[in-house]
Design an enzyme around this catalytic site. Structure first.
Site, PDB file in Angstrom:
ATOM      1  N   VAL A   1     -80.254  68.459  38.220  1.00 60.58           N
ATOM      2  CA  VAL A   1     -81.419  67.929  37.510  1.00 60.58           C
ATOM      3  C   VAL A   1     -82.664  68.294  38.307  1.00 60.58           C
ATOM      4  O   VAL A   1     -82.581  68.598  39.507  1.00 60.58           O
ATOM      5  CB  VAL A   1     -81.332  66.400  37.326  1.00 60.58           C
ATOM      6  CG1 VAL A   1     -80.197  66.038  36.369  1.00 60.58           C
ATOM      7  CG2 VAL A   1     -81.158  65.694  38.654  1.00 60.58           C
ATOM      8  N   SER A   2     -83.819  68.241  37.648  1.00 60.07           N
ATOM      9  CA  SER A   2     -85.052  68.705  38.291  1.00 60.07           C
ATOM     10  C   SER A   2     -85.816  67.610  39.014  1.00 60.07           C
ATOM     11  O   SER A   2     -86.493  67.869  40.006  1.00 60.07           O
ATOM     12  CB  SER A   2     -85.967  69.361  37.247  1.00 60.07           C
ATOM     13  OG  SER A   2     -85.336  70.477  36.670  1.00 60.07           O
ATOM     14  N   THR A   3     -85.745  66.370  38.537  1.00 60.51           N
ATOM     15  CA  THR A   3     -86.570  65.300  39.107  1.00 60.51           C
ATOM     16  C   THR A   3     -85.715  64.098  39.498  1.00 60.51           C
ATOM     17  O   THR A   3     -84.581  63.934  39.040  1.00 60.51           O
ATOM     18  CB  THR A   3     -87.641  64.851  38.104  1.00 60.51           C
ATOM     19  OG1 THR A   3     -87.000  64.349  36.927  1.00 60.51           O
ATOM     20  CG2 THR A   3     -88.543  66.018  37.714  1.00 60.51           C
TER      21      THR A   3
ATOM     22  N   GLN B   1     -80.357  67.637  43.075  1.00 60.43           N
ATOM     23  CA  GLN B   1     -81.662  67.406  42.474  1.00 60.43           C
ATOM     24  C   GLN B   1     -82.606  68.470  43.027  1.00 60.43           C
ATOM     25  O   GLN B   1     -82.973  68.454  44.197  1.00 60.43           O
ATOM     26  CB  GLN B   1     -82.170  66.005  42.807  1.00 60.43           C
ATOM     27  CG  GLN B   1     -83.461  65.607  42.081  1.00 60.43           C
ATOM     28  CD  GLN B   1     -84.719  66.041  42.812  1.00 60.43           C
ATOM     29  OE1 GLN B   1     -84.863  65.792  44.007  1.00 60.43           O
ATOM     30  NE2 GLN B   1     -85.607  66.710  42.100  1.00 60.43           N
TER      31      GLN B   1
END
Length: 300
Positions: A9-11, A35
């Site tokens: 995931v990015s955030t 992440q």
């Protein structure tokens, strides 16, 4: 065929839980979670995962964008996996390199990437021609005035273009540098890589390969120890290491093919001869097997 999952995931406010559940349902005994931005090429979890993958493993993601954000980066990663004998599978996309259909899809993606690059080049040339026809002066005004900001942007663009060229050739040199350095000096690594290149392909020089390796170390795609000073070896040990390196790069290679590769590299036999015999190769391979440099079973 072990399935190993990778979820990203990015955030911080996002969760990999749903991806991990899908990957486990698909048969992944292990799921590595991270992440990080998809555009970040120095993802530590992913880099450590690559180091643990073994021939026959399959790296699985839920979607292609979990592994890479650009098509060129995706193809580079998959080619690196294939060089290690590792398959790749996406649950939501028709990409599975262990199947003929998946490999065909990958070839289509590669052709699409090449078409995209060609269209960009064509649009750039048309734009320049149109500007000249209208009497506009080519070049960047900021560069003509030596504006520092413009100079930095141009340098960044050149640096990115260089990195793209390295990406396109990564499958030729990255696996060999990772396997052979610092056990062999750069000169030997260059000759081993060049001997495998198709006829007419641009040959690597020692200096260009070192620059490429340094760049990949900075990006996190190669471990820093590849830049360490090569270990000193006796002449016979050096030949044994080179033969083991050639054998390790192609599990199905025959003794005669290894001999041909050594002659293409202009490597002399232990007795100083230019022509290699199968028996000389076998002698060095047997020594390499005794020292655990290669598996015990190989085709003759």
């Amino acid at each position: 065929m072990p399935f190993i999952g990778y979820a990203r995931v990015s955030t911080d406010d996002q969760s990999t839980t749903a991806q991990a559940e899908d990957l486990r349902a698909a048969g992944c005994a292990r799921v590595h979670q991270e992440q990080a931005s998809g555009g970040d090429r120095t993802r530590p979890v992913l880099n450590r995962l690559f180091e643990t993958l073994r021939p026959g493993d399959t790296l699985v993601v839920v979607r292609l964008d979990r592994l890479a954000r650009s098509l060129s980066h995706l193809l580079e990663v998959i080619e690196g996996l294939e060089a290690k004998g590792v398959h790749f599978k996406s649950l939501r996309d028709p990409v599975d390199t262990s199947s003929p259909q998946g490999k065909f899809t990958l070839q289509v993606l590669g052709a699409a990437a090449e078409l995209e690059r060609a269209l960009i080049r064509e649009r750039t040339l048309v734009g320049l021609k149109s500007a000249r026809a209208k009497g506009r002066i080519g070049g960047n005004p900021g560069l003509r005035s030596k504006d520092p900001s413009a100079l930095r942007k141009v340098q960044a663009a050149r640096d990115e273009a260089l990195f793209r060229r390295l990406e396109e050739s990564a499958q030729d040199w990255v696996p060999e540098v990772r396997r052979l350095r610092p056990d062999l000096p750069w000169e030997d690594v260059v000759r081993i890589i060049n001997a495998r290149l198709p006829s007419g392909a641009r040959q690597w020089s020692r200096e260009r390969l070192i620059r490429a390796a340094k760049r990949y170390v900075r990006e996190g795609f190669l471990e820093s120890h590849v830049l360490e000073r090569a270990r000193r070896r006796e002449p016979d040990d050096r030949l044994m290491t080179i033969v083991a390196a050639i054998a390790g790069s192609a599990p199905d290679i025959t003794l005669q093919q290894i001999a041909d590769r050594l002659e293409a590299m202009r490597e002399r036999t232990p007795r100083g001869r230019a022509k290699w015999s199968v028996s000389s190769v076998k002698m060095l391979l047997d020594r390499a097997k005794t020292q655990g440099l290669i598996p015990a079973e190989r085709p003759e």
